[in-house]
Design a protein around this motif. Structure first.
Motif, PDB file in Angstrom:
ATOM      1  N   HIS A 132       0.815  -1.220   0.000  1.00  0.00           N
ATOM      2  CA  HIS A 132       0.000   0.000   0.000  1.00  0.00           C
ATOM      3  C   HIS A 132       0.850   1.271   0.000  1.00  0.00           C
ATOM      4  CE1 HIS A 132      -3.012  -2.972   1.073  1.00  0.00           C
ATOM      5  NE2 HIS A 132      -2.287  -3.303   2.124  1.00  0.00           N
ATOM      6  N   LYS A 133       2.131   1.162  -0.342  1.00  0.00           N
ATOM      7  CA  LYS A 133       3.061   2.285  -0.220  1.00  0.00           C
ATOM      8  C   LYS A 133       2.644   3.511  -1.025  1.00  0.00           C
ATOM      9  CE  LYS A 133       6.230   0.529  -3.801  1.00  0.00           C
ATOM     10  NZ  LYS A 133       7.606   0.058  -4.060  1.00  0.00           N
ATOM     11  N   ALA A 134       1.858   3.310  -2.090  1.00  0.00           N
ATOM     12  CA  ALA A 134       1.410   4.444  -2.903  1.00  0.00           C
ATOM     13  C   ALA A 134       0.169   5.115  -2.313  1.00  0.00           C
ATOM     14  CB  ALA A 134       1.119   3.985  -4.331  1.00  0.00           C
ATOM     15  N   MET A 135      -0.350   4.571  -1.211  1.00  0.00           N
ATOM     16  CA  MET A 135      -1.574   5.099  -0.587  1.00  0.00           C
ATOM     17  C   MET A 135      -1.182   5.647   0.779  1.00  0.00           C
ATOM     18  SD  MET A 135      -3.812   1.714  -1.571  1.00  0.00           S
ATOM     19  CE  MET A 135      -5.416   2.351  -1.142  1.00  0.00           C
ATOM     20  N   SER A 136      -0.778   6.914   0.816  1.00  0.00           N
ATOM     21  CA  SER A 136      -0.176   7.485   2.022  1.00  0.00           C
ATOM     22  C   SER A 136      -1.109   7.425   3.228  1.00  0.00           C
ATOM     23  CB  SER A 136       0.269   8.931   1.768  1.00  0.00           C
ATOM     24  OG  SER A 136      -0.834   9.732   1.354  1.00  0.00           O
ATOM     25  N   GLY A 137      -2.388   7.693   3.017  1.00  0.00           N
ATOM     26  CA  GLY A 137      -3.322   7.643   4.132  1.00  0.00           C
ATOM     27  C   GLY A 137      -3.438   6.255   4.720  1.00  0.00           C
ATOM     28  N   VAL A 138      -3.468   5.256   3.859  1.00  0.00           N
ATOM     29  CA  VAL A 138      -3.553   3.872   4.314  1.00  0.00           C
ATOM     30  C   VAL A 138      -2.285   3.481   5.057  1.00  0.00           C
ATOM     31  CG1 VAL A 138      -3.678   1.464   3.543  1.00  0.00           C
ATOM     32  CG2 VAL A 138      -5.175   3.195   2.518  1.00  0.00           C
ATOM     33  N   VAL A 139      -1.146   3.892   4.536  1.00  0.00           N
ATOM     34  CA  VAL A 139       0.124   3.599   5.201  1.00  0.00           C
ATOM     35  C   VAL A 139       0.138   4.182   6.606  1.00  0.00           C
ATOM     36  CG1 VAL A 139       2.609   4.070   5.179  1.00  0.00           C
ATOM     37  CG2 VAL A 139       1.462   3.335   3.083  1.00  0.00           C
ATOM     38  N   ASP A 140      -0.344   5.406   6.746  1.00  0.00           N
ATOM     39  CA  ASP A 140      -0.387   6.046   8.067  1.00  0.00           C
ATOM     40  C   ASP A 140      -1.286   5.273   9.028  1.00  0.00           C
ATOM     41  OD1 ASP A 140       1.293   8.008   7.143  1.00  0.00           O
ATOM     42  OD2 ASP A 140      -0.290   9.499   6.816  1.00  0.00           O
ATOM     43  N   GLN A 141      -2.433   4.826   8.532  1.00  0.00           N
ATOM     44  CA  GLN A 141      -3.358   4.082   9.385  1.00  0.00           C
ATOM     45  C   GLN A 141      -2.760   2.741   9.815  1.00  0.00           C
ATOM     46  OE1 GLN A 141      -6.939   3.792   7.029  1.00  0.00           O
ATOM     47  NE2 GLN A 141      -7.006   6.004   6.712  1.00  0.00           N
ATOM     48  N   LEU A 142      -2.174   2.028   8.869  1.00  0.00           N
ATOM     49  CA  LEU A 142      -1.574   0.736   9.192  1.00  0.00           C
ATOM     50  C   LEU A 142      -0.381   0.897  10.127  1.00  0.00           C
ATOM     51  CD1 LEU A 142      -1.773  -1.035   5.722  1.00  0.00           C
ATOM     52  CD2 LEU A 142      -2.962  -1.732   7.797  1.00  0.00           C
ATOM     53  N   THR A 143       0.418   1.929   9.890  1.00  0.00           N
ATOM     54  CA  THR A 143       1.580   2.173  10.750  1.00  0.00           C
ATOM     55  C   THR A 143       1.129   2.482  12.178  1.00  0.00           C
ATOM     56  OG1 THR A 143       2.865   2.991   8.868  1.00  0.00           O
ATOM     57  CG2 THR A 143       3.649   3.576  11.063  1.00  0.00           C
ATOM     58  N   GLY A 144       0.044   3.236  12.304  1.00  0.00           N
ATOM     59  CA  GLY A 144      -0.477   3.533  13.625  1.00  0.00           C
ATOM     60  C   GLY A 144      -0.875   2.273  14.373  1.00  0.00           C
ATOM     61  N   LEU A 145      -1.520   1.347  13.677  1.00  0.00           N
ATOM     62  CA  LEU A 145      -1.910   0.087  14.312  1.00  0.00           C
ATOM     63  C   LEU A 145      -0.693  -0.799  14.579  1.00  0.00           C
ATOM     64  CD1 LEU A 145      -5.121  -0.740  12.246  1.00  0.00           C
ATOM     65  CD2 LEU A 145      -5.012  -0.084  14.662  1.00  0.00           C
ATOM     66  N   LEU A 146       0.290  -0.740  13.685  1.00  0.00           N
ATOM     67  CA  LEU A 146       1.501  -1.537  13.859  1.00  0.00           C
ATOM     68  C   LEU A 146       2.237  -1.129  15.134  1.00  0.00           C
ATOM     69  CD1 LEU A 146       3.451  -3.601  12.273  1.00  0.00           C
ATOM     70  CD2 LEU A 146       4.720  -1.533  11.636  1.00  0.00           C
ATOM     71  N   GLU A 147       2.264   0.160  15.410  1.00  0.00           N
ATOM     72  CA  GLU A 147       3.095   0.677  16.504  1.00  0.00           C
ATOM     73  C   GLU A 147       2.379   0.740  17.842  1.00  0.00           C
ATOM     74  OE1 GLU A 147       4.369   4.436  14.951  1.00  0.00           O
ATOM     75  OE2 GLU A 147       5.919   3.536  13.665  1.00  0.00           O
ATOM     76  N   ARG A 148       1.102   0.428  17.861  1.00  0.00           N
ATOM     77  CA  ARG A 148       0.340   0.455  19.117  1.00  0.00           C
ATOM     78  C   ARG A 148       0.099  -0.965  19.614  1.00  0.00           C
ATOM     79  NH1 ARG A 148      -4.851   4.119  19.578  1.00  0.00           N
ATOM     80  NH2 ARG A 148      -4.543   3.321  21.697  1.00  0.00           N
ATOM     81  N   PRO A 149      -0.171  -1.140  20.902  1.00  0.00           N
ATOM     82  CA  PRO A 149      -0.528  -2.470  21.402  1.00  0.00           C
ATOM     83  C   PRO A 149      -1.756  -3.013  20.679  1.00  0.00           C
ATOM     84  CG  PRO A 149      -0.074  -0.983  23.236  1.00  0.00           C
ATOM     85  CD  PRO A 149      -0.106  -0.138  21.995  1.00  0.00           C
ATOM     86  N   SER A 150      -1.766  -4.312  20.448  1.00  0.00           N
ATOM     87  CA  SER A 150      -2.931  -4.955  19.853  1.00  0.00           C
ATOM     88  C   SER A 150      -4.022  -5.112  20.909  1.00  0.00           C
ATOM     89  CB  SER A 150      -2.543  -6.338  19.315  1.00  0.00           C
ATOM     90  OG  SER A 150      -2.251  -7.216  20.405  1.00  0.00           O
ATOM     91  N   LEU A 151      -5.160  -5.617  20.490  1.00  0.00           N
ATOM     92  CA  LEU A 151      -6.245  -5.905  21.426  1.00  0.00           C
ATOM     93  C   LEU A 151      -5.773  -6.860  22.514  1.00  0.00           C
ATOM     94  CD1 LEU A 151      -9.239  -5.927  22.296  1.00  0.00           C
ATOM     95  CD2 LEU A 151      -9.646  -7.642  20.510  1.00  0.00           C
ATOM     96  N   TYR A 152      -5.064  -7.896  22.114  1.00  0.00           N
ATOM     97  CA  TYR A 152      -4.576  -8.878  23.085  1.00  0.00           C
ATOM     98  C   TYR A 152      -3.497  -8.286  23.981  1.00  0.00           C
ATOM     99  CZ  TYR A 152      -3.350 -13.595  24.764  1.00  0.00           C
ATOM    100  OH  TYR A 152      -3.117 -14.723  25.535  1.00  0.00           O
ATOM    101  N   ASP A 153      -2.611  -7.486  23.409  1.00  0.00           N
ATOM    102  CA  ASP A 153      -1.592  -6.807  24.219  1.00  0.00           C
ATOM    103  C   ASP A 153      -2.258  -5.975  25.313  1.00  0.00           C
ATOM    104  OD1 ASP A 153       0.742  -7.680  22.818  1.00  0.00           O
ATOM    105  OD2 ASP A 153       0.395  -6.158  21.284  1.00  0.00           O
ATOM    106  N   ALA A 154      -3.324  -5.269  24.953  1.00  0.00           N
ATOM    107  CA  ALA A 154      -4.017  -4.430  25.933  1.00  0.00           C
ATOM    108  C   ALA A 154      -4.592  -5.275  27.061  1.00  0.00           C
ATOM    109  CB  ALA A 154      -5.126  -3.632  25.238  1.00  0.00           C
ATOM    110  N   ALA A 155      -5.109  -6.458  26.721  1.00  0.00           N
ATOM    111  CA  ALA A 155      -5.635  -7.351  27.755  1.00  0.00           C
ATOM    112  C   ALA A 155      -4.521  -7.823  28.684  1.00  0.00           C
ATOM    113  CB  ALA A 155      -6.334  -8.541  27.100  1.00  0.00           C
ATOM    114  N   LEU A 156      -3.385  -8.161  28.117  1.00  0.00           N
ATOM    115  CA  LEU A 156      -2.264  -8.636  28.942  1.00  0.00           C
ATOM    116  C   LEU A 156      -1.717  -7.512  29.819  1.00  0.00           C
ATOM    117  CD1 LEU A 156      -0.326 -10.944  26.447  1.00  0.00           C
ATOM    118  CD2 LEU A 156      -2.161 -11.520  28.052  1.00  0.00           C
ATOM    119  N   ARG A 157      -1.702  -6.309  29.300  1.00  0.00           N
ATOM    120  CA  ARG A 157      -1.244  -5.170  30.099  1.00  0.00           C
ATOM    121  C   ARG A 157      -2.194  -4.932  31.277  1.00  0.00           C
ATOM    122  NH1 ARG A 157       1.909  -1.172  27.699  1.00  0.00           N
ATOM    123  NH2 ARG A 157       0.359   0.490  27.916  1.00  0.00           N
ATOM    124  N   LEU A 158      -3.479  -5.147  31.051  1.00  0.00           N
ATOM    125  CA  LEU A 158      -4.449  -5.026  32.137  1.00  0.00           C
ATOM    126  C   LEU A 158      -4.184  -6.073  33.216  1.00  0.00           C
ATOM    127  CD1 LEU A 158      -7.181  -3.892  33.302  1.00  0.00           C
ATOM    128  CD2 LEU A 158      -8.289  -5.721  32.006  1.00  0.00           C
TER     129      LEU A 158
END
Length: 265
Positions: A132-158
């Motif tokens: 998706h490198k040619a789709m800057s908005g999509v790249v930003d959205q995916l990168t944001g999810l990549l760099e944040r805890p996942s749903l499961y990570d959030a549960a484990l942190r709790l």
């Protein structure tokens, strides 16, 4: 009940735009079903994503009741998503072959909506952003999810904040890396299951997460069977053996320790 322009219903829901998005490239009737089913799935990806993100954010805020509510809503959307495979269940290989060449290299593997869901589940990979490198908005959205805890990570942190034995390297880690199972995490979940009273919010959370995981596995199996039925083991439009990849993906447990602990409790 008389209007001088589009009805408010059409304007509010964008029906004209929505129904104008089906543009088959052949005269094969099954192609319309294929396009509509795909578009329905993409809309449901977005709804599931919204609810999983809300659940993740609630967990990060120590709001377990809120997270449970969002997970229940997500499961309802996942049920509809899984059932949407029924729109393609009776497509024959002959029908599929009559329009397959029309979509060229297009492949479900290129769906950024589905990739967002995989990232939210913890299946992280920076390489999966590359298509998706040619789709800057999509790249930003995916990168944001990549760099944040996942749903499961959030549960484990709790769980970690509640004093359970989640290892420190699972409560804080490189979120861009895929999640790897941990014996320490399994022990933490086993402690949760040792108290299965209805008032134990962590037990309710564990079961709600398993409801999500079971539906993800169901989705993957439905995808596998749909591909097997329509094209078997032929090379996919993305250039690989799609059936092999789908079978391997279907065997991968979602939230693995919630499954493995069942062999030991």
């Amino acid at each position: 009940m008389s209007f001088d322009r589009n009805t408010p219903y059409v304007d509010y829901t964008g029906i004209d735009t929505l129904l104008g998005l089906q543009k088959p490239r052949t005269d094969e009737p099954a192609e319309s079903a294929f396009i509509i089913a795909t578009q329905v799935m993409e809309l449901l990806f977005a709804l599931v994503q919204e609810r999983w993100e809300a659940a993740r954010d609630a967990l990060e805020a120590d709001d377990v009741p809120g997270a449970l509510a969002w997970l229940r809503r997500a499961c309802k959307a996942q049920d509809v998503l899984n059932d949407s495979w029924g729109l393609l269940a009776d497509m024959t290989p002959t029908e599929f072959n009559r329009f397959r060449d029309s979509f060229g290299e297009a492949s479900g593997f290129q769906s950024y909506g589905y990739r967002k869901l995989e990232f939210l589940l913890g299946n992280k990979s920076a390489a999966m952003i590359r298509p998706h490198k040619a789709m800057s908005g999509v790249v930003d959205q995916l990168t944001g999810l990549l760099e944040r805890p996942s749903l499961y990570d959030a549960a484990l942190r709790l769980l970690h904040r509640r004093g359970l034995s989640v290892p420190d390297d699972r409560a804080e880690r490189d979120w861009t890396r895929p999640y790897e199972p941990s014996a320490g995490v399994e022990e933490a979940w086993k402690a949760v299951y040792a108290d299965d009273r209805p008032g134990n919010d962590l037990f309710l959370l564990a079961e709600a997460l398993l409801d999500v995981a079971e539906r993800v596995t169901g989705w993957r199996h439905r995808h596998l069977v749909a591909v097997k039925r329509t094209m078997g083991g032929k090379t996919g439009s993305g250039g690989s053996n799609g059936l092999t990849w789908l079978a391997r993906n279907a065997e991968q447990d979602v939230f693995p320790e919630l499954w493995s602990l069942r062999s030991t409790v």
